[in-house]
Scaffold this active site. Sequence first.
Site, PDB file in Angstrom:
ATOM      1  N   HIS A  43      10.005  92.307 -47.597  1.00 43.13           N
ATOM      2  CA  HIS A  43      10.713  92.939 -46.480  1.00 43.13           C
ATOM      3  C   HIS A  43      10.505  92.081 -45.235  1.00 43.13           C
ATOM      4  O   HIS A  43       9.625  92.346 -44.425  1.00 43.13           O
ATOM      5  CB  HIS A  43      10.171  94.352 -46.259  1.00 43.13           C
ATOM      6  CG  HIS A  43      10.969  95.165 -45.280  1.00 43.13           C
ATOM      7  ND1 HIS A  43      11.145  96.517 -45.421  1.00 43.13           N
ATOM      8  CD2 HIS A  43      11.628  94.824 -44.140  1.00 43.13           C
ATOM      9  CE1 HIS A  43      11.866  96.977 -44.410  1.00 43.13           C
ATOM     10  NE2 HIS A  43      12.169  95.957 -43.621  1.00 43.13           N
ATOM     11  N   ARG A  45      10.902  90.882 -41.590  1.00 41.28           N
ATOM     12  CA  ARG A  45      11.323  91.497 -40.327  1.00 41.28           C
ATOM     13  C   ARG A  45      11.581  90.400 -39.294  1.00 41.28           C
ATOM     14  O   ARG A  45      11.104  89.268 -39.454  1.00 41.28           O
ATOM     15  CB  ARG A  45      10.259  92.477 -39.851  1.00 41.28           C
ATOM     16  CG  ARG A  45      10.222  93.751 -40.698  1.00 41.28           C
ATOM     17  CD  ARG A  45       9.263  94.783 -40.138  1.00 41.28           C
ATOM     18  NE  ARG A  45       9.484  96.103 -40.714  1.00 41.28           N
ATOM     19  CZ  ARG A  45       8.929  96.546 -41.840  1.00 41.28           C
ATOM     20  NH1 ARG A  45       8.097  95.761 -42.507  1.00 41.28           N
ATOM     21  NH2 ARG A  45       9.198  97.757 -42.297  1.00 41.28           N
ATOM     22  N   GLU A  70      14.414  93.689 -48.962  1.00 42.79           N
ATOM     23  CA  GLU A  70      14.792  94.871 -48.203  1.00 42.79           C
ATOM     24  C   GLU A  70      14.699  94.588 -46.712  1.00 42.79           C
ATOM     25  O   GLU A  70      13.915  93.749 -46.271  1.00 42.79           O
ATOM     26  CB  GLU A  70      13.921  96.074 -48.590  1.00 42.79           C
ATOM     27  CG  GLU A  70      12.441  95.883 -48.417  1.00 42.79           C
ATOM     28  CD  GLU A  70      11.635  97.094 -48.892  1.00 42.79           C
ATOM     29  OE1 GLU A  70      12.065  97.761 -49.860  1.00 42.79           O
ATOM     30  OE2 GLU A  70      10.586  97.368 -48.291  1.00 42.79           O
ATOM     31  N   THR A 100       6.288 100.227 -39.915  1.00 46.48           N
ATOM     32  CA  THR A 100       6.743 100.241 -41.297  1.00 46.48           C
ATOM     33  C   THR A 100       7.995 101.109 -41.344  1.00 46.48           C
ATOM     34  O   THR A 100       8.348 101.755 -40.357  1.00 46.48           O
ATOM     35  CB  THR A 100       5.640 100.785 -42.228  1.00 46.48           C
ATOM     36  OG1 THR A 100       6.074 100.673 -43.592  1.00 46.48           O
ATOM     37  CG2 THR A 100       5.300 102.231 -41.901  1.00 46.48           C
ATOM     38  N   HIS A 190       7.545 104.135 -50.767  1.00 44.77           N
ATOM     39  CA  HIS A 190       6.822 104.386 -49.527  1.00 44.77           C
ATOM     40  C   HIS A 190       5.711 105.400 -49.762  1.00 44.77           C
ATOM     41  O   HIS A 190       5.967 106.575 -50.026  1.00 44.77           O
ATOM     42  CB  HIS A 190       7.714 104.853 -48.374  1.00 44.77           C
ATOM     43  CG  HIS A 190       7.153 104.457 -47.028  1.00 44.77           C
ATOM     44  ND1 HIS A 190       6.108 105.115 -46.427  1.00 44.77           N
ATOM     45  CD2 HIS A 190       7.477 103.433 -46.205  1.00 44.77           C
ATOM     46  CE1 HIS A 190       5.818 104.544 -45.289  1.00 44.77           C
ATOM     47  NE2 HIS A 190       6.636 103.503 -45.130  1.00 44.77           N
ATOM     48  N   GLY A 213       3.680  98.707 -52.309  1.00 46.91           N
ATOM     49  CA  GLY A 213       2.977  97.585 -51.703  1.00 46.91           C
ATOM     50  C   GLY A 213       1.649  97.957 -51.112  1.00 46.91           C
ATOM     51  O   GLY A 213       0.594  97.571 -51.616  1.00 46.91           O
ATOM     52  N   HIS A 214       1.646  98.737 -50.030  1.00 51.63           N
ATOM     53  CA  HIS A 214       0.424  98.996 -49.277  1.00 51.63           C
ATOM     54  C   HIS A 214      -0.670  99.596 -50.143  1.00 51.63           C
ATOM     55  O   HIS A 214      -1.815  99.119 -50.152  1.00 51.63           O
ATOM     56  CB  HIS A 214       0.734  99.914 -48.092  1.00 51.63           C
ATOM     57  CG  HIS A 214      -0.446 100.173 -47.216  1.00 51.63           C
ATOM     58  ND1 HIS A 214      -0.863  99.287 -46.245  1.00 51.63           N
ATOM     59  CD2 HIS A 214      -1.324 101.215 -47.171  1.00 51.63           C
ATOM     60  CE1 HIS A 214      -1.933  99.773 -45.636  1.00 51.63           C
ATOM     61  NE2 HIS A 214      -2.232 100.942 -46.190  1.00 51.63           N
TER      62      HIS A 214
END
Length: 240
Positions: A43, A45, A70, A100, A190, A213-214
């Site tokens: 992802h 940014r 994403e 996030t 998420h 992920g996290h």
Amino acid sequence: MTRLSVNINKIATLRNARGGNIPDVEKAAVDIERFGAEGITVHPRPDERHIRYSDVRLLRPLVKTEFNIEGNPEPKFRELVLEVVPDQVTLVPDGHDAITSNAGWNVIENKAFLTEMCSLFHSRGIRVSIFIDPIPEMALAAKECGADRVELYTAAYAAEYPAGPAKALEPYLATARAARECGLGLNAGHDLSLENLEYFVKTIPWTDEVSIGHALISDALYLGLEKTVAEYLRLTHANK
């Protein structure tokens, strides 16, 4: 069977905190696939605070499973996706100041824009998933936009899970049914974790893919990366 796509943003965050190339994001992606993961998610940014645009370009030829990019489809992001041509692009309405992802699209209000984005990415053969809150009407609107899948934003499910899994999942189950009935594929992501993942995929077994992920990278600090990937695969494959 639900596929596991591992979001490697947090590995890049750790690298960027110190400079240099430790940990090596490219090696991590290759190893995560070798450990059995069925996809890699990134992802990028605009401020490149974790995954950099250059990382995405370097990862493209290395990822042999499914590559999912994403992000908010602003011009720079669109250019990157059209250049790299991942297997899937997930459209997320992140603001520049978002720590996030914190909400799904209001697909109804943004239907014209999202329809244009679906058409743009389809022109390069890229599967399109739209990130939505657990609201059935949003899934129906995503289908009207031409999306191939929706990704359910599961933060509320994760937050409410300890107090009652069934109640926490109610809006997600309703939205997942709406997506299935109108012919959309289904992703989720998420705050999914070893604690709440199995219930989700067993109750909604037609979930195509989860992006994690996290929690996964955090668990790897204790369990090691290979064992952690194996544990998440055990849960996503519970209905195999």
